[in-house]
Enzyme design. Structure first.
Site, mmCIF file in Angstrom:
data_model
loop_
_atom_site.group_PDB
_atom_site.id
_atom_site.type_symbol
_atom_site.label_atom_id
_atom_site.label_comp_id
_atom_site.label_asym_id
_atom_site.label_seq_id
_atom_site.Cartn_x
_atom_site.Cartn_y
_atom_site.Cartn_z
ATOM 1 N N HIS A 391 -60.947 10.931 -57.027
ATOM 2 C CA HIS A 391 -59.773 10.652 -56.210
ATOM 3 C C HIS A 391 -60.162 10.490 -54.735
ATOM 4 C CE1 HIS A 391 -55.379 11.311 -55.244
ATOM 5 N NE2 HIS A 391 -55.913 11.672 -54.089
ATOM 6 N N GLU A 392 -60.870 11.473 -54.204
ATOM 7 C CA GLU A 392 -61.206 11.441 -52.781
ATOM 8 C C GLU A 392 -62.193 10.321 -52.453
ATOM 9 O OE1 GLU A 392 -59.401 12.919 -50.822
ATOM 10 O OE2 GLU A 392 -58.463 14.383 -52.162
ATOM 11 N N HIS A 395 -60.214 7.244 -51.834
ATOM 12 C CA HIS A 395 -59.788 7.203 -50.429
ATOM 13 C C HIS A 395 -60.932 6.729 -49.533
ATOM 14 C CE1 HIS A 395 -55.849 8.956 -50.726
ATOM 15 N NE2 HIS A 395 -56.270 10.105 -51.212
ATOM 16 N N HIS A 398 -61.672 3.098 -49.759
ATOM 17 C CA HIS A 398 -60.569 2.359 -49.122
ATOM 18 C C HIS A 398 -60.813 2.317 -47.606
ATOM 19 C CE1 HIS A 398 -55.865 1.811 -48.960
ATOM 20 N NE2 HIS A 398 -56.518 0.799 -48.407
#
Length: 601
Positions: A391-392, A395, A398
């Site tokens: 998940h991180e 980020h 991105h």
């Protein structure tokens, strides 16, 4: 490290398991030297007061210096905040963060003329500025987005006053952070054999997934006992946060705090309201999930310390950090080799601060510094930790793409799209793990985890969003958010979302006191909308391949160059429609069907 029984001090953590803050500044002294240059930037920018409407060249010169200063501020902020989060008890970095914030407030006050002066330029004059100064085109998106908020922009004097209140406005979040992360301590959790386990907000999550119900209950009771002892302080802090939001919304002539928050990122209020309505229309699935959980755990009463326990025993295993990284690398193959090269660059070059230590900030996050992203983890070796890492890093990549392909002024994507890339990584990881196993028990274990993501992200975060909506309305009515009122409202929401098969006890009514996101100004709904968008994007990537990946990478590279709704629409998802949320919840229902079938065989 995954099997630690005692949290190490920060000084005891191996360097390779820490993030490379030296990539930003080689030392605290170098940071101090850079900070000292902000005074000159402030004076240079302040000298433009009264001149922004003179010519395109003057406006462009100001925006160029402002953009350069913001690049410097971003790096200064990242350094002191990342260092402070390594050990929240360290007074040196608390002081540095405070010093930095004072400089930011002073700078914001000095340039508070910017918005009203730019708003005062009429459209015809601004068009002439673009024609006369081609370099001003670099800032067209920024200027257009700013001028969108013209009706909510005040006079120069009023803007200066609001900017000067910035330090004071940050107080509720800062106070809460010190209380929850630095000052609060908890009694050890005790397992069924009488062994003590160190309890923190980080370890609490892993204990809640334990098969040992006594350990789960002990951790649950002791954590909320800790927060309960300070319930009135926590309530007063949250009340101050909501009073602050109302003050700024009223000052800028918004109809509500929700409208003020979403206006900044150009997201229609209807998106927030549609999310809650769509989830309410599908609460039957959540109640069905709760009944299945109660049945599979074989308990007479299902308590909230039971909601994270594995429904499938004998499959759970510790996942070493190195193994988690490799699995994530393999799972993200559908995104292409270029994406995965950047992923491995992050893993191999200390973008990640891996393990818990005494005083370390709880939870996980990614911060998109210009040198490279920084990811805070509290990795404990669980399947959940592995998904959090995926998940991180979503980020992080991105941020990496937006920083690489956009000018600094257009690189910082808004929070509405922030959770899409992270959750898309999680969805691809789940599809990979499900595709690797033919064992029914292991498949049931993974489907349980997938359903947990729906429960935790789509349902739970929407419940949080509805709670924030209630807080905003109560504050608008002039109510004081006392601990009793907060617990009462929070208890009712839990009864609604979890249904009649869940025991809604006194402790869970206090959960609002431990949720830091309630200080993030209507942030949490974007977890749910982002999850819905990510489910749609991941399926498009798996189904369509290269064309979908190209659209997705363009989305990652978009920063804030377009509105968030436009960015997602270009990637293939229309968030103004309830369809993505409805489709995601339909998938949740299908997972329930398969889970029931697997456990009955």
């Amino acid at each position: 490290m995954e099997n630690m029984e005692k949290l190490p001090q920060r000084s005891e953590v191996l360097k390779e398991n820490t993030w490379a803050t030296e990539d930003m500044y080689i030392s605290d002294e170098a940071w101090e030297q850079e900070l000292s240059t902000i005074q000159a930037d402030k004076e240079a920018l302040a000298a433009f007061a009264g001149k922004l409407g003179e010519s395109g060249a003057s406006l462009c010169s100001y925006l160029t210096r402002m953009e350069q200063t913001n690049v410097k501020l971003e790096l200064l902020a990242n350094y002191c905040m990342r260092k402070a989060d390594e050990d929240t008890r360290n007074a040196v970095y608390q002081a540095m963060s405070g010093k930095f914030m004072s400089e930011v407030v002073a700078l914001s006050t000095a340039i508070s003329f910017e918005t009203p002066e730019i708003m005062a330029i009429d459209d015809e004059t601004l068009d002439k500025f673009y024609a006369d100064c081609p370099d001003l085109e670099r800032y067209r998106r920024y200027l257009t987005d700013m001028r969108r908020l013209k009706a909510h922009t005040l006079s120069a004097a009023e803007e200066k006053l609001l900017a000067a209140a910035g330090d004071m406005a940050a107080a509720p979040d800062n106070i809460y952070g010190m209380l929850a992360d630095a000052d609060l301590t908890f009694q050890d959790a005790i397992d069924r054999e009488g062994n003590a386990h160190p309890l923190s907000q980080s370890t609490f999550i892993s204990y809640q997934g334990s098969e040992d119900r006594e350990l789960r209950k002990s951790a649950y009771d002791n954590l909320y006992a800790g927060f309960g002892a300070f319930r009135n302080t926590a309530a007063a802090t949250l009340n101050a946060q909501n009073k602050k939001l109302k003050f700024f919304a009223d000052a800028r002539h918004y109809g509500s705090t929700l409208e003020a928050s979403l206006s900044r990122t150009n997201v229609p209020v209807a998106v927030y309201e549609n999310l809650i309505e769509a989830v309410h229309n599908n609460l039957d699935k959540m109640h069905r999930y709760v009944r299945l959980r109660k049945k599979l755990l074989g308990v007479d009463e299902l308590h909230f310390y039971d909601v994270y326990a594995n429904l499938v025993s004998g499959v759970d295993k510790k996942i070493p950090y190195e193994e988690a990284k490799q699995t994530i690398f393999e799972a993200l193959a559908p995104l292409g080799n270029d994406y995965r090269k950047i992923l491995m660059e992050g893993f191999n070059n200390r973008w990640v601060d891996v393990y818990p230590n005494e005083g370390k900030r709880s939870g996980a996050y990614s911060a998109g510094a210009s040198v490279h992203p920084y990811v805070l983890m509290n990795y404990t070796g669980t399947l959940d930790s592995q998904f959090t890492l995926a998940h991180e890093m979503g980020h992080a990549l991105h941020s990496y793409h937006s920083n690489k392909y956009q000018n600094p002024i257009d690189a910082d994507y808004v929070i509405f799209v922030a959770e899409v890339a992270s959750t898309c990584n999680e969805a691809l990881l789940m599809e990979y793990l499900l595709g690797k196993t033919t064992d029914k028990k292991e498949r049931a274990y993974l489907i349980n985890h997938f359903m947990e993501q729906f429960k935790g992200t789509l349902y739970r975060q929407t419940m949080f969003a509805e709670f924030e909506l209630i807080l905003g309305k109560l504050t608008a009515e002039g109510k004081t958010l006392t601990a009793e009122l907060l617990c009462d409202e929070y208890r009712k929401l839990n009864e609604l979302y979890f249904g009649p098969d869940m025991v809604v006890d006194e402790q869970i009514a206090l959960e609002w006191a431990r949720i830091p996101h309630f200080y993030y100004d209507y942030y949490v709904f974007q977890y749910a909308t982002g999850y819905s968008a990510a489910i749609a994007l991941s399926r498009r990537i798996l189904k369509e391949g290269e064309s979908a990946v190209a659209d997705y990478i363009n989305f990652l590279s978009g920063g804030c160059s377009k509105s968030p709704i436009e960015l997602l629409r270009d990637a293939g998802v229309d968030m103004e429609s309830p369809a993505p949320v409805e489709q995601a919840l339909q998938l949740f229902g299908e997972l329930l069907d398969e889970m029931e079938s697997l456990v009955e065989e």
